[in-house]
Every structure is written in C-alpha cells, then in structure tokens.
Design a protein around this motif. Structure first.
Motif, short mmCIF file in Angstrom:
data_model
loop_
_atom_site.label_atom_id
_atom_site.label_comp_id
_atom_site.label_asym_id
_atom_site.label_seq_id
_atom_site.Cartn_x
_atom_site.Cartn_y
_atom_site.Cartn_z
N TRP A 1 -8.23 8.68 1.34
CA TRP A 1 -8.73 7.57 0.52
C TRP A 1 -8.43 7.79 -0.95
O TRP A 1 -8.15 6.82 -1.69
N ALA A 2 -8.51 9.02 -1.41
CA ALA A 2 -8.29 9.31 -2.83
C ALA A 2 -6.83 9.20 -3.23
O ALA A 2 -6.52 9.18 -4.43
N GLU A 3 -5.93 9.12 -2.25
CA GLU A 3 -4.50 9.16 -2.55
C GLU A 3 -3.81 7.80 -2.48
O GLU A 3 -2.66 7.68 -2.88
N ILE A 4 -4.48 6.78 -1.96
CA ILE A 4 -3.79 5.51 -1.76
C ILE A 4 -3.92 4.62 -2.99
O ILE A 4 -4.82 4.77 -3.81
N GLY A 5 -3.00 3.68 -3.09
CA GLY A 5 -3.00 2.71 -4.18
C GLY A 5 -2.00 1.63 -3.86
O GLY A 5 -1.54 1.49 -2.72
N PHE A 6 -1.63 0.84 -4.86
CA PHE A 6 -0.73 -0.28 -4.65
C PHE A 6 0.52 -0.14 -5.52
O PHE A 6 0.44 0.26 -6.69
N ALA A 7 1.66 -0.46 -4.92
CA ALA A 7 2.88 -0.73 -5.68
C ALA A 7 3.02 -2.25 -5.74
O ALA A 7 2.88 -2.93 -4.72
N VAL A 8 3.27 -2.77 -6.93
CA VAL A 8 3.25 -4.22 -7.14
C VAL A 8 4.66 -4.72 -7.43
O VAL A 8 5.34 -4.21 -8.33
N ASP A 9 5.10 -5.70 -6.66
CA ASP A 9 6.36 -6.37 -6.93
C ASP A 9 6.06 -7.53 -7.89
O ASP A 9 5.77 -8.65 -7.47
N VAL A 10 6.10 -7.23 -9.17
CA VAL A 10 5.70 -8.20 -10.19
C VAL A 10 6.70 -9.35 -10.22
O VAL A 10 7.91 -9.13 -10.37
N PRO A 11 6.25 -10.59 -10.06
CA PRO A 11 7.19 -11.72 -10.09
C PRO A 11 7.80 -11.92 -11.47
O PRO A 11 7.15 -11.68 -12.49
N TRP A 12 9.03 -12.35 -11.47
CA TRP A 12 9.75 -12.63 -12.71
C TRP A 12 9.12 -13.84 -13.39
O TRP A 12 8.75 -14.80 -12.70
N PRO A 13 8.96 -13.86 -14.71
CA PRO A 13 9.36 -12.86 -15.70
C PRO A 13 8.16 -12.11 -16.29
O PRO A 13 8.03 -11.99 -17.50
N LEU A 30 0.84 -1.19 0.00
CA LEU A 30 0.00 0.00 0.00
C LEU A 30 0.88 1.24 0.00
O LEU A 30 1.80 1.37 0.83
N VAL A 31 0.65 2.16 -0.93
CA VAL A 31 1.46 3.37 -1.06
C VAL A 31 0.54 4.57 -1.26
O VAL A 31 -0.65 4.43 -1.54
N VAL A 32 1.12 5.73 -1.11
CA VAL A 32 0.41 6.98 -1.32
C VAL A 32 0.79 7.56 -2.67
O VAL A 32 1.95 7.55 -3.06
N ARG A 33 -0.20 8.05 -3.38
CA ARG A 33 -0.03 8.70 -4.68
C ARG A 33 0.71 7.82 -5.70
O ARG A 33 1.75 8.20 -6.22
N PRO A 34 0.20 6.65 -5.99
CA PRO A 34 0.81 5.85 -7.06
C PRO A 34 0.47 6.44 -8.42
O PRO A 34 -0.44 7.26 -8.55
N ALA A 35 1.21 6.02 -9.44
CA ALA A 35 0.90 6.46 -10.81
C ALA A 35 -0.45 5.88 -11.22
O ALA A 35 -0.75 4.71 -10.99
#
Length: 601
Positions: A388-400, A368-373
C-alpha cells in the motif's frame, strides 16, 4: 638578430632565442655587447611570442574522442581567438617592415608597439588554460568574457566572445521559437530529461541545469526561457493533428525575436545585454501565455482534468477505493513482491469495472504504478514498506496541460494520494474491526471474553472517533473547500499565468493543510495511524480472545494511542493562530471529549 626576433615573436626558437626547461622562449646568456635592460626587454618580447604560440596551438588543435570534439562553444572560441591572432600577425608584418626599412629602429620602439598585445594575449591564454583544465565548460564559457577587466583586456575578450555569444543566441532562438535543443555536447543550460523519466505516455519537459547557466543570467530569466521553450515543445507535439485558427507565433513576432537575439552577439557590445534579453523574453512570454490560454479554452480539458485529479488522486471517488481495498488488501498489506504491481493493477481494474467507471476517458488518464515520484521535503512519514505504501498514479496529462501539470506537480499529488489512501485504509480497517468484534462476540459467549471485548470496543471507538473526524476535516474542510476556491478563481481568470498561480496556490494549500510540509504533525499523525493499523491486525487474532497471548500488545497499543492522541490535542491547542490547525482541533474536539480528558488529567 632582428630576423630571429621576428621569428621569436611568432613563437619559434632559433640560435639567439631558445626555449628553456619550461618551454618558454628566452635570450641566450652571454651575448656580447648586450646590456641587461636590453635582455630584459627581449625576454619580455619573447613572452609575447610564447603566448602567441600557445594560442596558435589551441586554434590548430584537433580534439578527438573527448567532449571537446563536439563542443560548439570551443569551436566558436577557436574562431574568435584566430581572428584576434590574425590582427596580431598583421602587427608582426608591420614590425618586420619597420625593421627592414629602418634597421636602426630602437628596441624600446618594438617593446612599446607590442606592449598592449602582451596584456591581451596573456588574458586570452588564461581563458584557454582554464578551458583545458575543465574548470569551465559549455555555456559557462561566456562567464570568462563578462568579468571586470581593464578596457584593453575587455576589448580583446569581447571580440573573442562574439562567436561564442552567437552560438548561445542560436541555441536560445531554436529553443524559444521551435522547442529544439541544438546541443549534442550537453552544453546549453536547458536539459531534456531521459526518456525513461516520468510516467507512461507523459510528455517530457525540459528543466534548467544550473551548472551550465551563465552566472550573469539570473535564474528568473532562465525560468522565462524554459517556460517559452516548453510551451513550444507542447504545441509542436500535436500541432499537425489540430486545426487551429492561427499559428503559435505570427511571422512578424518570429522575425522580431530573431532580430533581438541577433543583437546579443554583435561586436559593438562589451557586455552581454541581459536587460535586452529579459525584455525580449517578457514580450515572448506574454505572447506564449496568451496562446496557451487560448488553446486551453478551445481544445484543452482543464476543468475536466482538475475534477479527475480530485476523483482519483485525492480519493473523491471513495466507493472505487473502498472496492479496491477489498480486492487488494490481502496482498498489498504484505511486503512488495515481483507480482505485486500486476496484481494491484488487476485488482484496481476489477474494482473500476464493478463500479462501471472503467470506460470513461478520465479513468484512462490514470495508471496505477509502483513507486511513483513523490514530494517529500524532509522524509516520508510511512514507517512500513508494504504494498500500500508503494503504489501511486502515473498520469497521462492531456494536451496542452503539461505546462501546468509537470512531473514535480504530479509528485505532489502522489504524496497527497499516499497520505489520503493511508487514512482511508485505517478507516476501512476500523470499520472491519467492528464487524469482526461483533461476529466474535455473538459466536463466543464465554464470560471471560466480556472484559476483553469491552476494552477492544472502547479502544476501537476512540480510534474511529479520531480517524472519522480527521477524514471529515481532510475531505470537507480542506479538499472540497479548496477545490471550490480553485474553480472559482479559474472561472474568473482570462490569463494563463493566473491559472498557473491559482493552481499553485491550491496545491500548496493542500500540502500545508494536510500537514505534508509540517514534519511534527505529519509524524504524529503517522504514528497514530500506525497504532490504529496495529489494532486492526491484533483484533483479528484468536489468541487475544483466548487470553493466552496478545493481551499485553493490546495494552501497549491502548496506552500509546492515549498518549499520542493527547499530545496531538495539546499541540493543536497551543497553535490556535493557524486556521487549518484550529479547524482540525474543532473537528476532533467538537464535543469537548479531549478537553475534558485534559482537564481531568
């Protein structure tokens, strides 16, 4: 005079040939027995010498402290120009030998012998002038050698272009085969983003810098090169930690690609062979796509990642986000503060722990992060800027999987998450408002509260009816239905490109059917959700029940909601030819509630 003429052709002045105020070599005026036509021919020969001097100064110049000092393309061009000037020097030696052996050689003979060099050197000097004025830089320098020109000029430009094309081909080979950018001066059309871009743990993939893409290379060809290089970056990231049955490319394939790229800078070609380059990229892309598909099926987690994206970013884990709402609403409904991100992360982790899903690998992928793209083609539909309007997710996308789930794709998922979370919050709030109303009705038995309660209860029921059916449409008719279609297409696919196409279609359909691409419907739904949130906040105020303050605000919300909901119904009714809009209309008007109201009005 003949000796001074040879010096002038070498760019040096003397007693007869001097430099004027503009630095150009000219014959001095007043020479005895000098016909005007002879003086004009000598001045024309002096122009050749002046251009030669300009090019020699460019070749010998040392660029210190600016971007030109590290430019591979400028150094390559200096090599190409110097090779051309060596041929000119050889011609000058022949001219000098002719003059020494035959002093009576007519001036017209010399003028004719050097006429072609006047044109060639002038064309090269024009390229150098544009280069010095920063009109061109990097790989765009190759454009200067590709334009239409007379055969004489084109031959000269092509010979100078060979070293520059060699630099481009070497940079291209390093990128395609190894995922490396040999580009300290930032001149190649592929650009790697800065390290602080993207989420934590994400793999940084390159993008195309169109300002450095040569004009003769179509964008579709550049996109193929970008895909192949990014695949090499992804593969090399964890190649040493995996036991694979075969290497990324066979030795024979690598040698074939290197041989094809080497043909792009041969001296025999007047033009850059874009068709040959695209043919090479097509074959290499097919090999890359097959390898990526093989790795995804053997070591990748594509179905698992798609389900995790649906669970977390598309709110399929509804119980988790309901618990998160209860844990975090007290501070996320306020404006952002310095501690908001930390508090939200703690509340999210606590909610996951209570539900027992914090120890799964899928949970670890999402932070959970603030102001994601976010993807916002024509602006945001969120009027307020609370937490609430500012939160989102940063995703650690698994390889590959990084070639499919790029930063742009994750930004679209975050846009969907923002809208779905906002709709869910309104639904939670309306359910909480019902609880609040029932409690106040039981604890306050005054007769004067009956009319207020009835009005509040009716308005809440209308809002809940609209929001509940909107939620059913979003999660059943759109998200679940499209996810089923996606998984069926992936099960049938045996090619990496087919998987990419299936996912692109899936994500595009979600954006369209959740109205992220329609500013009119998106704005209207946003206004309706804002009115519902205003109602939830107002229903908690003691002043409203005491009839001292707030009743006028209730009337405003009620009238605005009636007006906007009727407008939504009329707009949906007018565009029945679109399947998803017709489906939404069916959900919110399945009992003809809005139809009857429209008929009565």
């Amino acid at each position: 005079m003949w000796n001074e003429l040879v010096l002038a052709l070498s760019g040096h002045s003397g007693d007869v040939f001097v430099k004027n105020a503009d630095g150009q070599l000219k014959v001095i005026d007043g020479l005895p027995q000098m016909h005007r036509s002879e003086q004009e021919m000598l001045d024309s020969l002096c122009e050749v010498g002046g251009t030669f001097a300009q090019l020699s100064e460019f070749v010998g110049r040392r660029f210190v402290g600016d971007e030109h000092s590290r430019s591979l393309y400028i150094h390559a061009m200096k090599v190409g120009v110097d090779l051309r000037l060596q041929q000119y020097r050889a011609v000058l030696r022949e001219v000098e030998d002719t003059i020494c052996s035959a002093p009576q050689t007519p001036l017209s003979h010399l003028h004719s012998a050097l006429a072609s060099w006047k044109i060639e050197l002038a064309a090269l000097a024009d390229v150098v002038t544009r280069l010095n004025s920063d009109q061109v830089r990097g790989a765009r320098l190759l454009d200067q050698f590709e334009g239409p020109a007379v055969p004489l000029v084109q031959a000269a430009l092509s010979s100078v272009a060979v070293p520059c094309r060699r630099v481009f081909a070497n940079q291209l080979a390093a990128w395609l085969l190894h995922g490396l950018l040999l580009d300290d001066a930032s001149e190649f059309f592929v650009r790697m983003p800065t390290r602080d871009a993207g989420g934590a743990g994400s793999l940084h993939l390159a993008t195309i810098d169109e300002s450095l893409l040569p004009a003769f290379i179509p964008l579709r060809v550049a996109a193929k090169a970008l895909f192949i290089g990014n695949a090499a970056v992804i593969f090399n990231k964890q190649r040493s930690s995996l036991t694979l049955s075969h290497s990324y490319l066979a030795d024979g394939d690598i040698q074939w690609v290197e041989r094809q790229l080497s043909l792009l800078h041969t001296a025999g070609s007047r033009k850059f062979d874009v068709a040959a380059l695209e043919m090479t990229l097509d074959k290499l892309r097919a090999l890359t796509a097959n390898s990526m598909w093989d790795m995804m099926t053997r070591v990748g987690k594509l179905p698992q990642l798609l389900r995790a994206l649906r669970d977390y970013m598309l709110l399929a884990k509804g119980q988790l986000f309901l618990e998160f709402y209860h844990q975090a609403d007290s501070f996320l409904k306020l404006t952002m503060a310095a501690s908001t991100e930390t508090d939200a992360t703690t509340a999210y982790a606590r909610a996951a722990s209570l539900l027992g899903c914090d120890d799964t690998i899928e949970f670890q992928w999402f932070s959970l992060v603030v102001r994601p793209a976010r993807y916002a083609p024509d602006g945001s539909d969120v009027a307020t800027k609370d937490g609430w309007a500012e939160i989102g997710f940063a995703v650690d996308v698994p390889w590959p999987m990084q070639l499919i789930f790029t930063g742009e794709v994750l930004a679209k998922y975050n846009s969907l998450f923002c809208f779905l979370l906002r709709t869910a919050r309104v639904q939670y709030g309306l359910q909480g408002a019902w609880t609040e109303q029932m409690w106040k009705l039981k604890t306050r038995r005054q007769a004067d509260t009956t009319a207020t309660y009835t009005r509040l209860s009716n308005l809440r029921a209308k809002m809940a009816f609209l929001v509940d059916n909107l939620q059913y449409y979003l999660h059943v008719d759109v998200l679940d239905a499209q996810f089923t279609v996606l998984m069926a297409r992936i099960d049938r696919s045996r090619d990496f490109d087919a998987v990419c196409e299936a996912h692109d279609d899936y994500l595009t359909t979600l954006l369209v059917q959740t109205f992220r691409t329609s500013s009119t419907v998106r704005k209207l739904l946003g206004e309706l959700l804002d009115l519902c949130q205003d109602f939830c906040s107002l229903s908690k105020h003691r002043e409203l029940w005491d009839h001292t303050r707030g009743f006028a605000e209730l009337v405003r919300i009620e009238e605005a909601f009636e007006r906007q909901s009727q407008f939504l119904f009329k707009m949906l009714s007018s565009v029945r030819d679109r399947d998803h809009l017709s489906q939404l209309l069916l959900r919110i008007d399945y009992n003809a509630f809005y139809s009857d109201k429209a008929t009565d009005s």
